[in-house]
Design a protein around this motif. Structure first.
Motif, PDB file in Angstrom:
ATOM      1  N   ASN A  22      -0.016   3.206   3.685  1.00 14.39           N
ATOM      2  CA  ASN A  22       0.562   3.812   2.493  1.00 14.39           C
ATOM      3  C   ASN A  22      -0.523   4.355   1.569  1.00 14.39           C
ATOM      4  O   ASN A  22      -1.643   3.838   1.529  1.00 14.39           O
ATOM      5  CB  ASN A  22       1.389   2.785   1.710  1.00 14.39           C
ATOM      6  CG  ASN A  22       2.719   2.524   2.374  1.00 14.39           C
ATOM      7  OD1 ASN A  22       3.148   3.299   3.213  1.00 14.39           O
ATOM      8  ND2 ASN A  22       3.366   1.433   2.010  1.00 14.39           N
ATOM      9  N   VAL A  51       3.928   6.795  -1.411  1.00 15.72           N
ATOM     10  CA  VAL A  51       4.889   5.957  -2.119  1.00 15.72           C
ATOM     11  C   VAL A  51       4.908   6.385  -3.582  1.00 15.72           C
ATOM     12  O   VAL A  51       3.948   6.151  -4.322  1.00 15.72           O
ATOM     13  CB  VAL A  51       4.533   4.465  -1.997  1.00 15.72           C
ATOM     14  CG1 VAL A  51       5.591   3.617  -2.697  1.00 15.72           C
ATOM     15  CG2 VAL A  51       4.415   4.058  -0.532  1.00 15.72           C
ATOM     16  N   TYR A  75       9.150   1.150   4.293  1.00 17.46           N
ATOM     17  CA  TYR A  75       7.980   2.020   4.410  1.00 17.46           C
ATOM     18  C   TYR A  75       6.941   1.806   3.316  1.00 17.46           C
ATOM     19  O   TYR A  75       5.820   2.293   3.437  1.00 17.46           O
ATOM     20  CB  TYR A  75       8.438   3.492   4.396  1.00 17.46           C
ATOM     21  CG  TYR A  75       9.390   3.799   5.519  1.00 17.46           C
ATOM     22  CD1 TYR A  75       8.922   4.026   6.809  1.00 17.46           C
ATOM     23  CD2 TYR A  75      10.762   3.800   5.309  1.00 17.46           C
ATOM     24  CE1 TYR A  75       9.794   4.263   7.852  1.00 17.46           C
ATOM     25  CE2 TYR A  75      11.648   4.039   6.344  1.00 17.46           C
ATOM     26  CZ  TYR A  75      11.156   4.268   7.615  1.00 17.46           C
ATOM     27  OH  TYR A  75      12.023   4.493   8.654  1.00 17.46           O
ATOM     28  N   ILE A  76       7.281   1.085   2.255  1.00 16.27           N
ATOM     29  CA  ILE A  76       6.326   0.992   1.146  1.00 16.27           C
ATOM     30  C   ILE A  76       5.402  -0.212   1.251  1.00 16.27           C
ATOM     31  O   ILE A  76       4.519  -0.375   0.418  1.00 16.27           O
ATOM     32  CB  ILE A  76       7.062   0.966  -0.213  1.00 16.27           C
ATOM     33  CG1 ILE A  76       7.897  -0.305  -0.357  1.00 16.27           C
ATOM     34  CG2 ILE A  76       7.917   2.190  -0.389  1.00 16.27           C
ATOM     35  CD1 ILE A  76       8.490  -0.454  -1.736  1.00 16.27           C
ATOM     36  N   THR A 119       8.740   9.385   2.122  1.00  9.15           N
ATOM     37  CA  THR A 119       9.457   8.318   2.819  1.00  9.15           C
ATOM     38  C   THR A 119      10.583   8.857   3.696  1.00  9.15           C
ATOM     39  O   THR A 119      10.890   8.281   4.735  1.00  9.15           O
ATOM     40  CB  THR A 119      10.015   7.296   1.814  1.00  9.15           C
ATOM     41  OG1 THR A 119      10.779   7.979   0.810  1.00  9.15           O
ATOM     42  CG2 THR A 119       8.895   6.515   1.154  1.00  9.15           C
TER      43      THR A 119
END
Length: 499
Positions: free
Chosen positions: A380, A332, A374-375, A308
């Motif tokens: 992801n 993640v 970002y998750i 991340t």
């Protein structure tokens, strides 16, 4: 007459803090952390105390004892009530490595920091994604501050509460400079000059006050993806006709360097020949090294998986010639309760439920504010993806993220180490732990994938001869005497002394 005071970078690699003083104005060249000297007194679990302001660092000579340089909250908390006028007119940051900017947190809030746009973006990422501590590089949050808080009773006097950092955060004065465009600090006219180094935005500086012409190289090399920038700097510096050159000499004891091109070729060959998971470990801020592995992944039909923090940095550098965040996958990890991946169970009113069956808001609660951006993206991946289809990925995994291997349980994996070899006791200990982890998971190790961020001896000496200064100060080196050969060229070699 220009006076140059050296407060770091003398007989050591890093820790540059150089105070250049004219008749009326002055500036610092870098304000970096001395890793080796700080390591003599502090470690991961024995850190300087914020409660003592700057004094823990001053005690051991890690910060210079200069009046008018440090933040008011720390000085007053230490009982030092003399908050004088600023000791300098600005601090020029050559690049965003901690040994050149790691002590900026301690500087007062009315001294400008001057840097390139890329350096600003990297320092911003360091501050936003780093662990809280001495990392107010671009912002300023007053410590030891109580704010008014009204009591519930109308008849009560006002009381106070400790200030919330979000309520008191302000931006420091930051000046972004463009390559080879004049800017002024009082009597000094200056230019920044981009150079090749192991991260974007590295610059040298040229300064002239009518009496002295000074050139500071910062850290530089010729064997990366931006070697032409270093060569252009040398041509400009030669025309500048400097009276004094301050140059790094990190690898003055080495006759040659591994090039970025060498690493590119080996990375491409290895990514094509291996059929399982490829794990890579490289410096997160070295976006050129990231690009090398990204291209190797593309060439072998793999998806590059970044953490991340790397994703945050790529987002900051969007449109600047590097892959976009959508071009990679973001790994993640499991945090706090470990709900990512869907295998954990949590209890709702005495009923245990798999995390794959609960609302995403509970999973988001495991992550820091900046990470939440970002998750939730479609690109992801988590440990289960790398478990099930290892041959599809090239996985960025730093030493401090090795815990992820416990979840991934890699089989037939290889590990490419693309970082410098240990150069102090703490790194030696980390290196032994690294070997233990990799051995435990039967991961095959490939070394020799590191290209230094510094020029070697023949390149350094040729650079100095071509620029042709009247005198040279070797710093950022443990072997300043190796520069004595320049005396045969009529160049005076001066040896910096700590102020």
């Amino acid at each position: 007459m220009v006076q140059i005071d050296f407060h770091g970078g003398v007989d050591e690699i890093g820790g540059n803090k150089i105070h250049v003083k004219g008749k009326e104005n002055s500036f610092f060249l870098d304000f970096g952390k001395s890793f080796n000297k700080e390591g003599d007194y502090f470690s991961e679990f024995l850190q300087p105390r914020k409660l003592n302001g700057i004094m823990d660092l001053v005690e051991f000579g890690l910060l210079p004892s200069v009046k008018g340089l440090y933040r008011e909250d720390y000085l007053r908390h230490c009982g030092l009530n003399h908050y004088e006028k600023p000791a300098t007119d600005g601090i020029l940051i050559s690049h965003a490595h901690l040994d050149h900017m790691g002590y900026l947190h301690h500087i007062r809030d009315d001294i400008p920091f001057i840097m390139s746009q890329e350096t600003y973006l990297i320092i911003k990422a360091l501050e936003e994604t780093g662990v809280a501590g001495f990392n107010n590089y671009l912002s300023y949050k007053t410590d030891f501050l109580y704010m008014a808080k009204a009591r519930l009773s109308k008849n009560s006097n006002t009381t106070h509460k400790k200030a919330n950092a979000r309520d008191i955060k302000k931006n420091r004065p930051i000046e972004i400079v463009e390559p080879y465009k004049d800017f002024s600090i009082g009597e000094f006219t200056l230019q920044s000059a981009p150079v090749d180094h192991s991260l974007p935005g590295a610059t040298a500086f040229l300064a002239d006050n009518g009496e002295e012409a000074l050139v500071y190289t910062g850290d530089f090399r010729f064997h990366g993806k931006r070697a032409e920038e270093t060569r252009k700097f040398i041509k400009k510096a030669k025309k500048f006709s400097p009276t004094t050159l301050i140059t790094e000499g990190t690898r003055i004891d080495r006759d040659k360097n591994t090039t970025e091109e060498d690493i590119e070729q080996r990375a491409h060959e290895l990514s094509l020949s291996h059929q399982g998971l490829i794990i890579v470990n490289y410096p997160i801020r070295d976006l050129d090294r990231f690009l090398t592995f990204y291209e190797a992944a593309q060439n072998s039909d793999r998806t590059m998986v970044v953490n991340t923090k790397q994703a945050y940095l790529l987002n900051e550098f969007a449109g600047k010639g590097y892959p976009e965040i959508d071009d990679v996958a973001v790994y993640v990890p499991r945090r706090t309760w470990g709900l990512m991946g869907g295998q954990s169970q949590v209890c709702f009113d005495e009923e245990w439920v798999k995390s794959s069956e609960i609302d995403s808001e509970y999973i988001l609660g495991d992550y820091k504010g900046w990470e939440k951006d970002y998750i939730s993206w479609e690109n992801n991946v988590n440990y289960r993806d790398l478990q099930e289809n290892p041959e599809d990925y090239m996985f960025q995994c730093d030493y401090f993220e090795f815990k992820e291997l416990i979840d991934i349980k890699p089989e037939n994996a290889i590990y490419i180490k693309s970082k410098t070899e240990p150069f102090n006791d703490e790194m030696e200990i980390d290196g032994r732990r690294e070997k233990n982890w990799l051995k435990h998971f039967n991961i095959e190790v490939h070394t020799g994938f590191h290209a230094s961020g510094h020029a070697c001896a023949p390149e350094i000496l040729e650079m100095i001869r071509e620029i042709g200064p009247e005198s040279v100060y070797p710093i950022h080196t443990r072997d300043a005497r190796a520069f004595n050969v320049l005396k045969d060229d009529g160049i005076e070699v001066k040896y910096a002394r700590l102020k």
